[in-house]
Design an enzyme around this catalytic site. Structure first.
Site, PDB file in Angstrom:
ATOM      1  N   GLU A  19     -24.001  69.599 -51.861  1.00  0.00           N
ATOM      2  CA  GLU A  19     -23.598  68.215 -52.173  1.00  0.00           C
ATOM      3  C   GLU A  19     -23.932  67.304 -50.984  1.00  0.00           C
ATOM      4  O   GLU A  19     -23.729  67.660 -49.826  1.00  0.00           O
ATOM      5  CB  GLU A  19     -22.093  68.135 -52.430  1.00  0.00           C
ATOM      6  CG  GLU A  19     -21.669  66.708 -52.755  1.00  0.00           C
ATOM      7  CD  GLU A  19     -20.169  66.525 -52.840  1.00  0.00           C
ATOM      8  OE1 GLU A  19     -19.576  66.981 -53.831  1.00  0.00           O
ATOM      9  OE2 GLU A  19     -19.596  65.917 -51.910  1.00  0.00           O
ATOM     10  N   PRO A  45     -25.379  57.747 -47.774  1.00  0.00           N
ATOM     11  CA  PRO A  45     -25.164  57.195 -46.432  1.00  0.00           C
ATOM     12  C   PRO A  45     -24.993  55.674 -46.464  1.00  0.00           C
ATOM     13  O   PRO A  45     -25.365  55.020 -47.439  1.00  0.00           O
ATOM     14  CB  PRO A  45     -26.454  57.558 -45.678  1.00  0.00           C
ATOM     15  CG  PRO A  45     -27.129  58.588 -46.499  1.00  0.00           C
ATOM     16  CD  PRO A  45     -26.725  58.318 -47.917  1.00  0.00           C
ATOM     17  N   LYS A  46     -24.472  55.138 -45.352  1.00  0.00           N
ATOM     18  CA  LYS A  46     -24.163  53.697 -45.325  1.00  0.00           C
ATOM     19  C   LYS A  46     -25.372  52.836 -44.973  1.00  0.00           C
ATOM     20  O   LYS A  46     -25.442  51.681 -45.336  1.00  0.00           O
ATOM     21  CB  LYS A  46     -23.048  53.429 -44.302  1.00  0.00           C
ATOM     22  CG  LYS A  46     -21.706  53.945 -44.768  1.00  0.00           C
ATOM     23  CD  LYS A  46     -20.576  53.176 -44.079  1.00  0.00           C
ATOM     24  CE  LYS A  46     -19.228  53.483 -44.680  1.00  0.00           C
ATOM     25  NZ  LYS A  46     -18.783  54.874 -44.450  1.00  0.00           N
ATOM     26  N   LYS A  50     -11.241  68.779 -70.970  1.00  0.00           N
ATOM     27  CA  LYS A  50     -12.565  68.320 -70.501  1.00  0.00           C
ATOM     28  C   LYS A  50     -13.644  69.309 -70.954  1.00  0.00           C
ATOM     29  O   LYS A  50     -14.749  68.913 -71.341  1.00  0.00           O
ATOM     30  CB  LYS A  50     -12.591  68.192 -68.967  1.00  0.00           C
ATOM     31  CG  LYS A  50     -11.710  67.084 -68.424  1.00  0.00           C
ATOM     32  CD  LYS A  50     -12.121  66.645 -67.012  1.00  0.00           C
ATOM     33  CE  LYS A  50     -11.527  67.484 -65.918  1.00  0.00           C
ATOM     34  NZ  LYS A  50     -11.686  66.901 -64.580  1.00  0.00           N
ATOM     35  N   TYR A  61     -20.141  71.700 -49.742  1.00  0.00           N
ATOM     36  CA  TYR A  61     -19.968  70.301 -49.349  1.00  0.00           C
ATOM     37  C   TYR A  61     -20.629  70.177 -47.978  1.00  0.00           C
ATOM     38  O   TYR A  61     -20.014  70.498 -46.962  1.00  0.00           O
ATOM     39  CB  TYR A  61     -18.480  69.955 -49.258  1.00  0.00           C
ATOM     40  CG  TYR A  61     -17.793  69.983 -50.608  1.00  0.00           C
ATOM     41  CD1 TYR A  61     -18.172  69.093 -51.603  1.00  0.00           C
ATOM     42  CD2 TYR A  61     -16.785  70.906 -50.896  1.00  0.00           C
ATOM     43  CE1 TYR A  61     -17.558  69.118 -52.850  1.00  0.00           C
ATOM     44  CE2 TYR A  61     -16.171  70.933 -52.136  1.00  0.00           C
ATOM     45  CZ  TYR A  61     -16.574  70.035 -53.109  1.00  0.00           C
ATOM     46  OH  TYR A  61     -15.977  70.061 -54.340  1.00  0.00           O
TER      47      TYR A  61
HETATM   48  P1  FAD Z   1      -9.497  63.555 -64.501  1.00  0.00           P
HETATM   49  O1  FAD Z   1      -9.898  64.885 -64.992  1.00  0.00           O
HETATM   50  O2  FAD Z   1      -9.598  62.424 -65.432  1.00  0.00           O
HETATM   51  O3  FAD Z   1      -8.010  63.700 -63.978  1.00  0.00           O
HETATM   52  C1  FAD Z   1      -7.376  62.653 -63.264  1.00  0.00           C
HETATM   53  C2  FAD Z   1      -5.857  62.822 -63.283  1.00  0.00           C
HETATM   54  O4  FAD Z   1      -5.381  62.557 -64.570  1.00  0.00           O
HETATM   55  C3  FAD Z   1      -5.391  64.223 -62.958  1.00  0.00           C
HETATM   56  O5  FAD Z   1      -4.178  64.143 -62.283  1.00  0.00           O
HETATM   57  C4  FAD Z   1      -5.205  64.847 -64.303  1.00  0.00           C
HETATM   58  O6  FAD Z   1      -4.250  65.883 -64.275  1.00  0.00           O
HETATM   59  C5  FAD Z   1      -4.715  63.665 -65.116  1.00  0.00           C
HETATM   60  N1  FAD Z   1      -5.102  63.710 -66.548  1.00  0.00           N
HETATM   61  C6  FAD Z   1      -6.288  64.112 -67.038  1.00  0.00           C
HETATM   62  N2  FAD Z   1      -6.290  63.985 -68.378  1.00  0.00           N
HETATM   63  C7  FAD Z   1      -5.066  63.492 -68.734  1.00  0.00           C
HETATM   64  C8  FAD Z   1      -4.464  63.155 -69.959  1.00  0.00           C
HETATM   65  N3  FAD Z   1      -5.094  63.339 -71.131  1.00  0.00           N
HETATM   66  N4  FAD Z   1      -3.196  62.656 -69.941  1.00  0.00           N
HETATM   67  C9  FAD Z   1      -2.520  62.488 -68.770  1.00  0.00           C
HETATM   68  N5  FAD Z   1      -3.041  62.816 -67.588  1.00  0.00           N
HETATM   69  C10 FAD Z   1      -4.303  63.308 -67.558  1.00  0.00           C
HETATM   70  N6  FAD Z   1     -14.682  60.900 -56.422  1.00  0.00           N
HETATM   71  C11 FAD Z   1     -15.560  59.868 -56.301  1.00  0.00           C
HETATM   72  O7  FAD Z   1     -15.139  58.724 -56.234  1.00  0.00           O
HETATM   73  N7  FAD Z   1     -16.909  60.081 -56.271  1.00  0.00           N
HETATM   74  C12 FAD Z   1     -17.442  61.327 -56.349  1.00  0.00           C
HETATM   75  O8  FAD Z   1     -18.658  61.478 -56.321  1.00  0.00           O
HETATM   76  C13 FAD Z   1     -16.548  62.438 -56.453  1.00  0.00           C
HETATM   77  N8  FAD Z   1     -17.014  63.706 -56.556  1.00  0.00           N
HETATM   78  C14 FAD Z   1     -16.138  64.747 -56.716  1.00  0.00           C
HETATM   79  C15 FAD Z   1     -16.638  66.042 -56.851  1.00  0.00           C
HETATM   80  C16 FAD Z   1     -15.780  67.128 -57.022  1.00  0.00           C
HETATM   81  C17 FAD Z   1     -16.349  68.502 -57.184  1.00  0.00           C
HETATM   82  C18 FAD Z   1     -14.370  66.906 -57.025  1.00  0.00           C
HETATM   83  C19 FAD Z   1     -13.438  68.066 -57.166  1.00  0.00           C
HETATM   84  C20 FAD Z   1     -13.857  65.632 -56.896  1.00  0.00           C
HETATM   85  C21 FAD Z   1     -14.731  64.532 -56.742  1.00  0.00           C
HETATM   86  N9  FAD Z   1     -14.255  63.219 -56.630  1.00  0.00           N
HETATM   87  C22 FAD Z   1     -15.151  62.176 -56.492  1.00  0.00           C
HETATM   88  C23 FAD Z   1     -12.822  62.952 -56.583  1.00  0.00           C
HETATM   89  C24 FAD Z   1     -12.229  62.691 -57.995  1.00  0.00           C
HETATM   90  O9  FAD Z   1     -12.814  61.564 -58.571  1.00  0.00           O
HETATM   91  C25 FAD Z   1     -10.733  62.500 -57.848  1.00  0.00           C
HETATM   92  O10 FAD Z   1     -10.121  63.697 -57.443  1.00  0.00           O
HETATM   93  C26 FAD Z   1      -9.992  61.909 -59.034  1.00  0.00           C
HETATM   94  O11 FAD Z   1      -8.661  61.642 -58.620  1.00  0.00           O
HETATM   95  C27 FAD Z   1      -9.915  62.825 -60.230  1.00  0.00           C
HETATM   96  O12 FAD Z   1     -11.083  62.881 -60.905  1.00  0.00           O
HETATM   97  P2  FAD Z   1     -11.243  63.853 -62.191  1.00  0.00           P
HETATM   98  O13 FAD Z   1     -12.614  63.663 -62.654  1.00  0.00           O
HETATM   99  O14 FAD Z   1     -10.798  65.207 -61.867  1.00  0.00           O
HETATM  100  O15 FAD Z   1     -10.249  63.122 -63.189  1.00  0.00           O
END
Ligand code: FAD
Length: 618
Positions: free
Chosen positions: A25, A29-30, A174, A278
């Site tokens: 991954e 960059p800025k 999902k 990462y």
């Molecule tokens: P979701 O799966 O939508 O979950 C978000 C929250 O909502 C969780 O607490 C979940 O339990 C809850 N939830 C899900 N579905 C429901 C439902 N139906 N009802 C009620 N609650 C629900 N962030 C960035 O900004 N840019 C990136 O490029 C980025 N890359 C990432 C790569 C990886 C591998 C990981 C692990 C994280 C990354 N993140 C990134 C961080 C991520 O966007 C955050 O952790 C965010 O808070 C959760 O994203 P998610 O896609 O898991 O969300």
């Protein structure tokens, strides 16, 4: 290609058990110099044979166009299978559509669909989707199965949801919405991860689970990231690292050991056959782990992964899928080659021949894109050479491996140059600025490490090629010497040494016919037609000539318009540099030579030049 297909292919090979694969991954960059530097790093890391790389997305769409641009470059120019992260927090559908459409057009087939973190000020997201699941459903509706979709998961739970069974349930949702693979948050607690995988399998999640691995480079970063991600640090990590926390070198060594052990346990658990690193845009810590696990060599010797198809990096852009031939001139400048040919609707395959390229696009790159360095960096790297001697010293320093790039060479000098490097240095000492070259090769196994390419059990060949920039008076004498040499070899109608020499205005001297196409690299492989991926021919050489003179003039502009960064003592040199560049445009010629006798030694061309008795520059 889709990640799940690549994983399936890599893990169903004949070697049992197939080695674990890996991916990297990178984040956006800025600065634009940071982007160029990262491309260089990604380019180097290509050689490790990752199954894919991925580029992060800034939640809310800040810098989104840069993510798209990086995905395009990684796919098209660097030939890296790329997964684009896409978040939906604070993203209107139009922005999501634009991002997906650009990814689609880049040939990207993999999206990591995410929600993104909510705005820091606690305000509600203004995006059109609430959860990652909604984004997945939308992508599936709009693009069917075009994209392979990955999702994020949290083996130690997500900070916003305390109930583990709910977190598992949302992850299952999902997957049911159409995800093809899972990438996890970083973690160090292996036992917890293994029991979490068991739970996932129990609730019917069948898709690949890819653990996110965070290498340990410094103690402070290790603690900070673990805290920020709210993950547990197993006691034995702390016991090993805390006493050496002030010594970054020891921390990285010990960290490599600990994370490698962890990866080994993950692989042995049976739930994991792919590791996702990462990298934090760094190389060393990740490479150290891969080496410790012996995965780099294992992947290279494995049947189904790796092996370069062609001697140059094949693009993964869909429109370039049939491209199998390129002029040698851009050998060290793939960014500008891909950019200048991006609008071609057909790419030559087989011989350049009838499908001869349409016109090369204008060089519409800005100075720092063309030089691939910011003005400040260009000055730091190459200074202000005030004479031909100072400029040739820069080229010599590059050839010796001390300098990592030149205005006309994107990356470090390749191992394939070592065979002739001493002679190249001698030419530069005598005022011939070498720009590109390759030694002759006769029947080298396609699996050979430095020169080999193409399918296994084949043989590859090369004609010696030499390209340089020098004063027109030298060219007049040299070409006369070559004509005499060719005449002495017998049949004057098919020259043993062919040449093209051209000045800024396009005055061309050559002993080739207008439509000659000279394959200077070719390979013979079992059950295939002979491949001829690198050629020398007139039209593209003239397009390349424009680029070379343009490089010099942009270099001049960059230095003279950026006086604030130039030291006082170098400012004096600057007007000499300008004078030299003016001389280049008036009196210097770009020349290439091919020794068509590929069985001949590499010294023939050099000896003809030494025969001119050129003075070593003072
Ligand atoms: P979701 O799966 O939508 O979950 C978000 C929250 O909502 C969780 O607490 C979940 O339990 C809850 N939830 C899900 N579905 C429901 C439902 N139906 N009802 C009620 N609650 C629900 N962030 C960035 O900004 N840019 C990136 O490029 C980025 N890359 C990432 C790569 C990886 C591998 C990981 C692990 C994280 C990354 N993140 C990134 C961080 C991520 O966007 C955050 O952790 C965010 O808070 C959760 O994203 P998610 O896609 O898991 O969300």
């Amino acid at each position: 290609m889709k990640i799940s297909e690549k994983l399936h292919q890599a893990h169903s090979g004949s070697t049992r058990p197939p080695p674990a694969t890996f991916s990297f991954e990178f984040f956006v960059p800025k600065t634009s110099q940071g982007v160029q530097n990262l491309y260089d790093r990604m380019d180097r890391m290509y050689d490790l044979n990752p199954i894919f790389i991925d580029i992060t997305w800034n939640a809310g769409g800040r810098s989104s166009s840069l993510t798209n641009e990086m995905v395009y470059t990684a796919q098209s120019t660097l030939g890296l299978e790329t997964c684009m992260h896409l978040t939906c927090t604070n993203m209107k559908i139009e922005l999501i559509d634009e991002a997906l459409s650009k990814a689609y057009k880049s040939g990207c087939q993999n999206i990591l669909a995410l929600r993104g973190d909510p705005p820091l000020d606690g305000s509600e997201s203004t995006g059109d989707f609430k959860y990652a699941k909604d984004l997945i459903l939308y992508i599936r509706k709009k693009y069917g199965n075009h994209f392979n979709i990955g999702v994020a998961a949290y083996p130690e739970g997500h900070p916003e949801e305390e109930d583990e069974s709910k977190t598992l349930h949302y992850l299952k949702e999902k997957c049911d919405a159409g995800a093809n693979f899972i990438i996890t948050q970083m973690f160090y607690d292996v036992d917890n991860f293994i029991s979490w995988c068991a739970k996932l399998r129990k609730i019917g999640v069948e898709i690949p689970i890819i653990p996110g691995i965070m290498p340990i480079s410094t103690y402070a970063a290790f603690i900070r990231r673990a805290k920020w991600s709210e993950i547990k640090i197993p006691p034995h990590f702390l016991e090993a690292l805390e006493p050496i926390k002030d010594d970054d070198f020891l921390v990285r060594e010990k960290g490599t050991e600990l994370v490698s052990e962890m990866c080994q346990q993950l692989i042995e658990s049976g739930y994991v056959n792919h590791l996702h690193f990462y990298t934090m845009n760094l190389e060393k810590a990740t490479v150290m782990i891969l080496e410790k696990l012996n995965l780099v060599e294992a992947i290279k010797s494995h049947d189904l992964v790796g092996g370069t198809e062609l001697p140059w990096r094949k693009s993964l852009h869909p429109e370039r899928s049939k491209e199998s031939i390129r002029p040698i001139f851009w050998q060290n400048r793939k960014y500008s080659y891909v950019s200048r040919t991006a609008t071609w609707d057909e790419f030559p395959n087989g011989r350049w021949g009838d499908s001869r390229s349409p016109a090369f696009g204008d060089i519409d790159l800005c100075a720092s894109e063309l030089l691939r360095q910011s003005p400040k960096r260009a000055y730091e790297l190459w200074g202000t050479p005030g004479s031909l001697k100072e400029l040739s010293d820069i080229v010599i320093s590059y050839l010796k491996g001390d300098l990592k790039s030149l205005p006309w060479s994107d990356g470090s000098v390749g191992d394939d140059t070592k065979v002739i490097v001493d002679d190249l240095v001698e030419l530069n000492k005598r005022g011939l600025l070498t720009m590109n070259s390759q030694p002759a090769l006769n029947s080298i196994k396609s699996s050979e490490k430095i020169f080999g390419w193409g399918p296994k059990n084949g043989y590859v060949y090369q004609k010696q090629y030499l390209e340089f920039f020098c004063h027109k008076d030298i060219i007049v004498k040299l070409l006369q010497t070559i004509d005499d040499y060719n005449n002495n070899q017998g049949d004057a109608s098919s020259a043993i040494i062919s040449y093209y020499a051209v000045d800024l205005k396009g005055n061309l001297t050559t002993n080739c016919n207008d439509d000659d196409i000279n394959a200077v690299t070719w390979g013979v492989f079992p059950g295939e037609e002979i491949l001829q991926p690198t050629i020398v021919e007139k039209t593209s050489f003239l397009a390349w000539k424009d680029e070379v003179y343009r490089l010099f003039s942009e270099w001049r502009k960059v230095l003279t318009s950026n006086l604030a960064d130039v030291k006082d003592e170098d400012k004096k040199n600057l007007h000499k540099f300008e004078k030299l560049m003016t001389e280049f445009s008036e009196d210097y010629v770009l020349c290439n030579l091919v020794n068509n006798d590929f069985i001949d030694s590499n010294s023939t061309l050099f000896n003809l030049i030494y025969g001119l008795d050129l003075q070593v520059l003072e």
